[in-house]
Design a protein around this motif. Sequence first.
Motif, PDB file in Angstrom:
ATOM      1  N   ARG A 121      54.048 -20.558  16.401  1.00 20.73           N
ATOM      2  CA  ARG A 121      54.507 -21.738  15.663  1.00 20.73           C
ATOM      3  C   ARG A 121      54.334 -23.001  16.517  1.00 20.73           C
ATOM      4  O   ARG A 121      53.909 -24.046  16.015  1.00 20.73           O
ATOM      5  CB  ARG A 121      55.969 -21.553  15.245  1.00 20.73           C
ATOM      6  CG  ARG A 121      56.467 -22.604  14.276  1.00 20.73           C
ATOM      7  CD  ARG A 121      57.873 -22.283  13.795  1.00 20.73           C
ATOM      8  NE  ARG A 121      57.892 -21.080  12.953  1.00 20.73           N
ATOM      9  CZ  ARG A 121      58.408 -19.911  13.334  1.00 20.73           C
ATOM     10  NH1 ARG A 121      58.940 -19.784  14.546  1.00 20.73           N
ATOM     11  NH2 ARG A 121      58.399 -18.877  12.520  1.00 20.73           N
ATOM     12  N   GLU A 122      54.646 -22.906  17.799  1.00 22.45           N
ATOM     13  CA  GLU A 122      54.492 -24.052  18.687  1.00 22.45           C
ATOM     14  C   GLU A 122      53.024 -24.446  18.822  1.00 22.45           C
ATOM     15  O   GLU A 122      52.681 -25.634  18.829  1.00 22.45           O
ATOM     16  CB  GLU A 122      55.082 -23.735  20.057  1.00 22.45           C
ATOM     17  CG  GLU A 122      56.600 -23.575  20.056  1.00 22.45           C
ATOM     18  CD  GLU A 122      57.131 -23.131  21.394  1.00 22.45           C
ATOM     19  OE1 GLU A 122      56.332 -22.650  22.222  1.00 22.45           O
ATOM     20  OE2 GLU A 122      58.344 -23.254  21.622  1.00 22.45           O
ATOM     21  N   GLN A 125      51.883 -26.159  15.698  1.00 23.47           N
ATOM     22  CA  GLN A 125      52.359 -27.534  15.633  1.00 23.47           C
ATOM     23  C   GLN A 125      51.430 -28.458  16.419  1.00 23.47           C
ATOM     24  O   GLN A 125      51.171 -29.594  16.007  1.00 23.47           O
ATOM     25  CB  GLN A 125      53.789 -27.624  16.185  1.00 23.47           C
ATOM     26  CG  GLN A 125      54.848 -26.950  15.336  1.00 23.47           C
ATOM     27  CD  GLN A 125      55.133 -27.688  14.033  1.00 23.47           C
ATOM     28  OE1 GLN A 125      54.667 -28.805  13.818  1.00 23.47           O
ATOM     29  NE2 GLN A 125      55.898 -27.054  13.149  1.00 23.47           N
ATOM     30  N   GLN A 126      50.913 -27.979  17.533  1.00 19.89           N
ATOM     31  CA  GLN A 126      49.953 -28.765  18.307  1.00 19.89           C
ATOM     32  C   GLN A 126      48.668 -28.966  17.512  1.00 19.89           C
ATOM     33  O   GLN A 126      48.103 -30.067  17.486  1.00 19.89           O
ATOM     34  CB  GLN A 126      49.659 -28.063  19.633  1.00 19.89           C
ATOM     35  CG  GLN A 126      48.584 -28.744  20.480  1.00 19.89           C
ATOM     36  CD  GLN A 126      48.972 -30.128  20.917  1.00 19.89           C
ATOM     37  OE1 GLN A 126      50.141 -30.374  21.206  1.00 19.89           O
ATOM     38  NE2 GLN A 126      48.014 -31.050  20.964  1.00 19.89           N
ATOM     39  N   ALA A 128      48.433 -28.961  14.341  1.00 22.16           N
ATOM     40  CA  ALA A 128      48.745 -29.871  13.244  1.00 22.16           C
ATOM     41  C   ALA A 128      48.674 -31.317  13.713  1.00 22.16           C
ATOM     42  O   ALA A 128      48.202 -32.209  12.990  1.00 22.16           O
ATOM     43  CB  ALA A 128      50.134 -29.554  12.676  1.00 22.16           C
ATOM     44  N   ALA A 129      49.142 -31.562  14.945  1.00 21.23           N
ATOM     45  CA  ALA A 129      49.057 -32.915  15.499  1.00 21.23           C
ATOM     46  C   ALA A 129      47.612 -33.339  15.704  1.00 21.23           C
ATOM     47  O   ALA A 129      47.290 -34.534  15.650  1.00 21.23           O
ATOM     48  CB  ALA A 129      49.817 -32.977  16.823  1.00 21.23           C
ATOM     49  N   VAL A 135      50.986 -28.386   7.877  1.00 20.74           N
ATOM     50  CA  VAL A 135      52.230 -27.621   7.766  1.00 20.74           C
ATOM     51  C   VAL A 135      52.577 -27.449   6.287  1.00 20.74           C
ATOM     52  O   VAL A 135      52.627 -28.426   5.532  1.00 20.74           O
ATOM     53  CB  VAL A 135      53.379 -28.334   8.496  1.00 20.74           C
ATOM     54  CG1 VAL A 135      54.682 -27.547   8.320  1.00 20.74           C
ATOM     55  CG2 VAL A 135      53.051 -28.516   9.966  1.00 20.74           C
ATOM     56  N   PHE A 141      51.002 -22.410   7.754  1.00 20.50           N
ATOM     57  CA  PHE A 141      50.076 -23.489   8.099  1.00 20.50           C
ATOM     58  C   PHE A 141      48.762 -23.284   7.339  1.00 20.50           C
ATOM     59  O   PHE A 141      48.188 -22.192   7.364  1.00 20.50           O
ATOM     60  CB  PHE A 141      49.811 -23.503   9.610  1.00 20.50           C
ATOM     61  CG  PHE A 141      51.063 -23.665  10.430  1.00 20.50           C
ATOM     62  CD1 PHE A 141      51.500 -24.914  10.822  1.00 20.50           C
ATOM     63  CD2 PHE A 141      51.819 -22.546  10.790  1.00 20.50           C
ATOM     64  CE1 PHE A 141      52.651 -25.064  11.574  1.00 20.50           C
ATOM     65  CE2 PHE A 141      52.969 -22.684  11.545  1.00 20.50           C
ATOM     66  CZ  PHE A 141      53.394 -23.946  11.931  1.00 20.50           C
TER      67      PHE A 141
END
Length: 281
Positions: A121-122, A125-126, A128-129, A135, A141
């Motif tokens: 998940r972490e 998130q990267q 996604a950035a 998300v 995702f």
Amino acid sequence: MEQARPGETASSPLPHPARPAATPRPRASVRPASAPVPAPLGAPSDATRPGALGTARGEHTHSEPPAPRGPAAHTVQRHSVRGQILKALRAALAEGELVPGEVYSAPVLGERFGVSATPVREAMQQLAAEGAVEVVPNRGFRIAARGPRELADIAEVRALIEVPVILRLAASVPAARWGELRPLARATEAAALEGDRARYAEADRAFHRALLSLAGNEQLVTVAADLHRRSQWPLAADPAARRAGLTADAAQHTALLDALVSGDFEAVRSVVRAHFGGADR
């Protein structure tokens, strides 16, 4: 007054007998001075001394209480796993193993990589950035799907940033400095010949990062690197077409260095503009 003992007089007392010197305790064993003395069982060695890298979990000395497992140690371990998962996910994106438009959950991907859902998940998130995934609340995702138009737009923005910088560097950087980039250019050629999109993506980013770093502007390098990543996710092409595209892209790296070393400003302008001219990057 204390009475005198036999053989003593009260006026000239004799000193008390001296206590015998303490006898040293016998040592359990005696080793020659030249023989190395091993550390006692449980004592920390250089590799397991508190604070050293590679400390085995659960190993403590007898002379010190066990060090608490604080947030720092936990964070280092989690970030290490997250970094490995992030690299694996980027490779899967580059190779098309993660299908654009599909939604993937962190627990499912965690089972695939043999880890918990947290580092996945972490890492997601990267990504996604970076614009590689989106998300989807309560689901996971979604892999970003970029069409030719979006890729062309990214290539245009990259050209607006990088082309003027490279042309400015062509007039100010000594020829010897350009030679330092040869190994990076050869790395892109090797990855292109194998058709290894994931390895090529890393080598390509390293080449452009080193090239732009000569301008001495860290903000420029950061912005350009972000756009570069966005231009690489994903590449929809069959293996033969992909290999051909990567080979042509890598050849332009070498041609650009040749022009920079020779000081041929017009050749530099032609190559660098062609390098950013297509959407298939």
